[in-house]
Design an enzyme around this catalytic site. Structure first.
Site, mmCIF file in Angstrom:
data_model
loop_
_atom_site.group_PDB
_atom_site.id
_atom_site.type_symbol
_atom_site.label_atom_id
_atom_site.label_comp_id
_atom_site.label_asym_id
_atom_site.label_seq_id
_atom_site.Cartn_x
_atom_site.Cartn_y
_atom_site.Cartn_z
ATOM 1 C CG HIS A 89 -1.960 -1.064 1.197
ATOM 2 N ND1 HIS A 89 -1.655 -2.409 1.299
ATOM 3 C CD2 HIS A 89 -3.318 -0.991 1.097
ATOM 4 C CE1 HIS A 89 -2.767 -3.117 1.263
ATOM 5 N NE2 HIS A 89 -3.797 -2.282 1.133
ATOM 6 C CG HIS A 125 2.832 -3.472 6.294
ATOM 7 N ND1 HIS A 125 3.449 -4.414 5.491
ATOM 8 C CD2 HIS A 125 1.590 -3.299 5.773
ATOM 9 C CE1 HIS A 125 2.618 -4.786 4.529
ATOM 10 N NE2 HIS A 125 1.479 -4.125 4.686
#
Length: 271
Positions: free
Chosen positions: A193, A235
């Site tokens: 992303h 993440h």
């Protein structure tokens, strides 16, 4: 002379160490090796002095440790620095994961933060680019959209390949969503992303005429997308930063292989 001898005997009698209970302190222990210095003195002038080069070489060899011991007792500076940075990255990522679970401090805001992350997902961007390409009727628009589609596909393949190679897990035990499985964004490094948001924002800043507030909002959007992935626990911080760097280099690569209008028309007609 008799007077001096009598004074010496008096000193010996007054010496405490000469008493019977302290005589063992003045004698070396049984079985103790003779000091080396006394042996050298007793040898006298008949012994030959050793070569100074051999003595220095023996001292150096005695000071050196085996290679295995050096590797165990003295690790490299790079290894220490890497492990320290990795520990800091994990600690900071866990602290920023305020929406990682139901028991997190910002668990109520997880859906909103997750929605911000979806705006940087590959499936909506690829589908929206194809839809705009079908609706576009200008050559310039089709050229920009075709190159944007190429950049998005390149981003999906690059992120999927690197993630499959590294296989790094996220800071929390969170399972990927269905959209993540569709774009093969399963592992943590790098953040897909974040790379997509960085690449798209740089692409729009370079090829679209935007006002200053819109340009600022575009940069803030890319930063928010990367931060949202850390907040939901998918993440690490280094994963997001690496994604930003990879997204920038993807943009530079697309700029180098930019497809002209004629090439884009040939590809569109082939559809």
């Amino acid at each position: 002379m008799p007077a001096s001898q009598s004074r010496a005997r008096a000193r010996d009698r007054n010496n405490v160490l000469n008493r019977a209970e302290f005589l063992s302190l003045n004698q070396p222990p049984k079985g103790a090796p003779e000091p080396r210095s006394s042996g050298r003195k007793a040898s006298g002038p008949s012994t030959q002095p050793s070569c100074p080069g051999e003595g220095a070489r023996e001292r150096r060899q005695s000071q050196q440790l085996p290679e295995e011991d050096c590797m165990q007792l003295n690790p490299s500076f790079k290894g220490i620095a890497f492990n320290s940075l990795l520990a800091i990255d994990i600690c900071m990522s866990k602290r920023l994961g305020v929406c990682a679970g139901r028991a997190a401090s910002w668990a109520s805001a997880r859906s909103m933060v997750n929605l911000i992350g979806i705006t940087g997902h590959g499936i909506p961007w690829v589908g929206g680019t194809i839809l705009c390409l079908v609706k576009s009727s200008t050559l310039a628009g089709q050229e920009v959209l075709m190159n944007l589609l190429l950049a998005l596909l390149l981003d999906i393949m690059t992120v999927a390949g690197v993630q499959k190679l590294i296989k790094r897990r996220g800071p929390f035990e969170t399972s990927p969503s269905l959209l993540d499985y569709l774009t093969m964004d399963i592992y943590a490094f790098p953040a897909g992303h974040a790379s997509r948001a960085a690449m798209v924002s740089k692409f729009f800043l370079s090829h679209l005429v935007l006002a200053v507030p819109l340009r600022v909002l575009l940069v803030l959007w890319a930063l928010c997308v990367g931060l949202s992935r850390v907040m939901i626990g998918r993440h690490h911080i280094t994963d997001v930063l690496s994604g930003f760097v990879i997204g920038y280099f993807q943009f530079r690569l697309v700029e180098l292989v930019w497809m002209s209008s004629n090439t884009c028309q040939m590809l569109i007609s082939a559809w």
